[in-house]
Design an enzyme around this catalytic site. Structure first.
Site, PDB file in Angstrom:
ATOM      1  N   GLU A 199     -63.054 -67.102  58.829  1.00  0.00           N
ATOM      2  CA  GLU A 199     -62.854 -67.613  60.183  1.00  0.00           C
ATOM      3  C   GLU A 199     -63.845 -68.741  60.464  1.00  0.00           C
ATOM      4  OE1 GLU A 199     -63.664 -64.510  63.014  1.00  0.00           O
ATOM      5  OE2 GLU A 199     -63.768 -65.896  64.703  1.00  0.00           O
ATOM      6  N   ASP A 202     -65.423 -62.499  62.069  1.00  0.00           N
ATOM      7  CA  ASP A 202     -66.532 -61.960  62.848  1.00  0.00           C
ATOM      8  C   ASP A 202     -66.246 -60.523  63.269  1.00  0.00           C
ATOM      9  OD1 ASP A 202     -67.707 -64.392  62.667  1.00  0.00           O
ATOM     10  OD2 ASP A 202     -67.140 -65.077  64.676  1.00  0.00           O
ATOM     11  N   ASP A 261     -66.238 -58.958  65.979  1.00  0.00           N
ATOM     12  CA  ASP A 261     -66.119 -58.841  67.434  1.00  0.00           C
ATOM     13  C   ASP A 261     -64.655 -58.900  67.837  1.00  0.00           C
ATOM     14  OD1 ASP A 261     -65.375 -61.440  67.089  1.00  0.00           O
ATOM     15  OD2 ASP A 261     -66.978 -62.315  68.307  1.00  0.00           O
ATOM     16  N   ASP A 307     -62.766 -61.236  69.148  1.00  0.00           N
ATOM     17  CA  ASP A 307     -62.037 -62.404  68.651  1.00  0.00           C
ATOM     18  C   ASP A 307     -61.750 -62.286  67.161  1.00  0.00           C
ATOM     19  OD1 ASP A 307     -61.583 -63.789  70.901  1.00  0.00           O
ATOM     20  OD2 ASP A 307     -63.256 -65.208  70.660  1.00  0.00           O
TER      21      ASP A 307
END
Ligand code: 0RA
Length: 658
Positions: A440, A519, A521, A523
């Site tokens: 990402e 990541d 998280d 997102d």
């Protein structure tokens, strides 16, 4: 049964007893020597196959009208009990073999169960090998029969009787209980997966309306101490199945089209629906067996759909304005269908025997389905027009898509497989040892590039959120830069066959590990889901063959002085804070929450997430394809309320990031 026993026509011959016994043993020995020949494999798939073999016998009882409930229990030691309220395996003396019919059914290969030929065996696992195979492959098996007021029992090990058939008292119940523990010498894994069993049982409840299946997992208790349990039952059958599949999609028509017919001894049942999505969800079954690779019944279905819709559109002048012909595949977009046939002597073809071969079935299904759709179109002009409008939209988009796809793939060929500029390839050319990280963002991509082992690890950075393929027209997908890069970097291509059926050619796949690295998280999870949706819908064979993985970067680094520990969840963090410092309030202890890959330097990323020695890779497998289909359509589709509910129930990161 008693009649059948006498019907064997052969005199009871005590002299043959020994010989028959030896034959039985040889049969079971063969099963143990080559288990793959009988149950497909000795991996987790084969392990679960044992359960289907046993349940299939109970389903036969249901189909013969004698059984309406099948209970399955996973015991704490991963042994399984299947209990049905059928007639009970006969226990009387088998005239020819001079032993209890129960022992014959359980120990003689292909004795199957039914000695009478009046009812053809409609269910039956892919291999239909019968319960004696399960017995041969179990370190322990107990058969208990409740029949005519008495309980009978026999125990076996590796298929060999350990006791006689013994009477164990009186009963009001009628039915069969089989408990078995698979043999660790045979199977690579002994752990049953609840989701796999539940998924198939749900499917079986739709395919056998009126039948109740329950699944209980004694390995798992809820807060009140009750075992995890579920009941599967459908009164609506295939129509309900299709409604369930499309629960999270917007329907184009008021209720599914339902087809029931019988011709030349072949029973046909189909339920189909059109929705506003672009995906096709088609599930097909022969004698209750899932035919993943389709076959003649599916061909017959497609033929009817194409022919009848095309005719209807032509007759009513709906296609007049189009500058090109509609083709078979235009009828597939947004189609959800279940095709189920019952064939007396099914022939299965293909690598995994998941394809029906009987050629006579094509015409039978095509006629039954054709007639039914024709009637439907005449009786439901409004719904029919909506379907045709959708078909026209699909045809228009297809035209654009083919051009776009050809562009991607031709460019590929012309430039000699030119790789995307963003790809940092590995030096190895051996796909079996090569890995590609889909990362990402460019910045994390840069870190990964520094941290990787360049011999076998390639890095492809992806820009932020990739396209949501669940909502995009197909040609948009091939125009999307990130998706084009994935096709070219991986070395796979889409090929178009009969009826516009697309298959993914992975002969030139360049990496056997495709690792999605995002990541840790909300997102990041969203991006993982977007990428997985793409793989599930457009590169499914890569998922099926176990090439897709998700990297798991740590959530925390806990540090005190020179000592530091990486933690992957809240429990580990607490433990680390305890072991490094004096607990939560110790100020010399520093806890860093890693929200992004970018917060790590190259060494840290290698140590925690990329180094094969220490990293945690989660392999993506499909335990329940139907549930997967539904979840992707729910997460990525148009309907908001079910998605909100799912997220509320499943959000793990919510606590961490709050
Ligand atoms: C042979 C004959 C009959 C039933 C069965 C086998 C039978 C097998 C299994 C395996 C699991 N559950 C089962 N239930 C029944 C017919 C019995 C009759 O005619 O009474």
């Amino acid at each position: 049964m008693a009649e059948n026993e006498k019907n064997t026509n052969e005199p009871a011959n005590k002299g043959n007893y020994g010989a028959d016994n030896i034959q039985a043993l040889e049969g079971l020995e063969a099963v143990r020597k080559r288990p793959g020949m009988y149950i497909g494999s000795t991996d987790t798939k084969g392990l679960h196959h044992l359960v289907w073999e046993v349940i299939d016998n109970s389903i036969d009882e249901h189909l013969a009208g004698h059984c309406d409930t099948i209970d399955t229990i996973i015991h704490p030691d991963n042994s399984i009990t299947v209990k049905d309220n059928g007639r009970g395996i006969p226990t009387g003396m088998h005239a020819k073999l001079q032993k209890s019919a129960l022992e014959v059914v359980m120990t003689v290969l292909h004795a199957g169960g039914k000695f009478d030929k009046d009812t053809y065996k409609v269910s039956g696992g892919l291999h239909g090998v019968g319960v004696s195979c399960v017995n041969a492959l179990s370190i322990f098996l107990k058969a208990q029969v409740h029949r005519e007021g008495d309980i009978y029992e026999q125990e076996y090990s590796k298929g060999i009787p350990q006791t006689k058939v013994e009477k164990k008292g009186k009963t009001d119940y009628r039915g069969t209980l089989i408990t078995f523990r698979p043999d660790g010498e045979i199977f690579e894994t002994l752990e049953y997966k609840y989701a796999v069993l539940a998924g198939r049982m749900k499917e079986m409840s739709y395919l056998n309306k009126g039948l109740t299946l329950t699944l209980t997992d004694e390995r798992e208790k809820d807060e009140e101490g009750n075992f995890k349990t579920e009941t599967f039952h459908s009164e609506g059958g295939l129509v309900e199945f299709v409604e369930f599949l499309d629960e999270n999609r917007q329907s184009l028509i008021s209720s599914p089209i339902h087809v029931v017919g019988k011709r030349e001894g072949v029973e046909v049942e189909v339920a189909m629906n059109y929705n506003t999505s672009f995906a096709e969800s088609l599930y097909s079954f022969v004698n209750n067996i899932n035919t993943r690779e389709g076959g003649t019944h599916v061909n017959g279905f497609r033929r009817a759909v194409n022919r009848v819709f095309k005719q209807y559109g032509d007759d009513n002048g709906f296609f007049k304005k189009l500058k090109f012909n509609v083709s078979g595949e235009d009828f597939r977009e947004g189609l959800t269908a279940v095709v189920s046939v019952k064939v007396p002597e099914p022939q299965f073809k293909g690598q995994t025997k998941g394809e029906l071969g009987n050629s006579e079935v094509t015409a039978v299904v095509s006629q039954c389905v054709g007639e039914a759709i024709k009637n439907y179109l005449e009786e439901n002009p409004k719904d029919s027009k909506r379907i045709i409008d959708k078909v026209i939209l699909a045809a228009t988009a297809r035209h654009a898509a083919r051009k776009a796809r050809e562009m991607v793939q031709r460019k590929n060929v012309l430039t000699g497989g030119g790789l995307p500029g963003k790809l940092s390839d590995c030096s190895s050319k051996d796909p079996a040892e090569s890995e590609i990280f889909l990362v990402e963002g460019d910045s994390a991509g840069g870190t990964a590039k520094q941290g990787r082992d360049r011999v076998f690890q390639a890095i492809l950075p992806l820009r932020g959120k990739i396209l949501n393929v669940e909502k995009a027209l197909e040609h948009r997908i091939y125009e999307n830069e990130e998706i084009k890069n994935m096709f070219t970097a991986l070395g796979v291509r889409i090929e178009e066959g009969e009826h516009g059926v697309r298959t993914l050619n992975i002969d030139k796949l360049r990496y056997h590990k495709v690792v999605i690295m995002c990541d840790a998280d909300v997102d990041g999870s969203h991006i993982v889901t977007l990428i997985l949706t793409f793989f599930f819908r457009y590169m499914r064979p890569l998922v099926d063959q176990g090439f897709i993985y998700i990297a798991t970067p740590p959530l925390y680094q806990v540090k005190k002085g020179k000592n530091s520990v990486y933690c992957w969840d809240e429990d580990e963090r607490k433990q680390a804070v305890g072991s490094l410092g004096k607990g939560e309030n110790d100020a010399s202890v520093k806890v860093q929450r890693y929200k992004g890959l970018g917060e790590m330097n190259a060494d840290q990323l290698w140590d925690t997430t990329m180094d094969p020695q220490t990293r945690i890779l989660r392999q993506c497998t499909i335990e329940d394809a139907i549930e997967c289909d539904r979840i992707f359509s729910m997460l990525m589709g148009d309907e908001v309320p079910p998605r909100r509910q799912f997220i509320e129930e499943n959000a793990h990161y919510a606590n961490v990031d709050a």
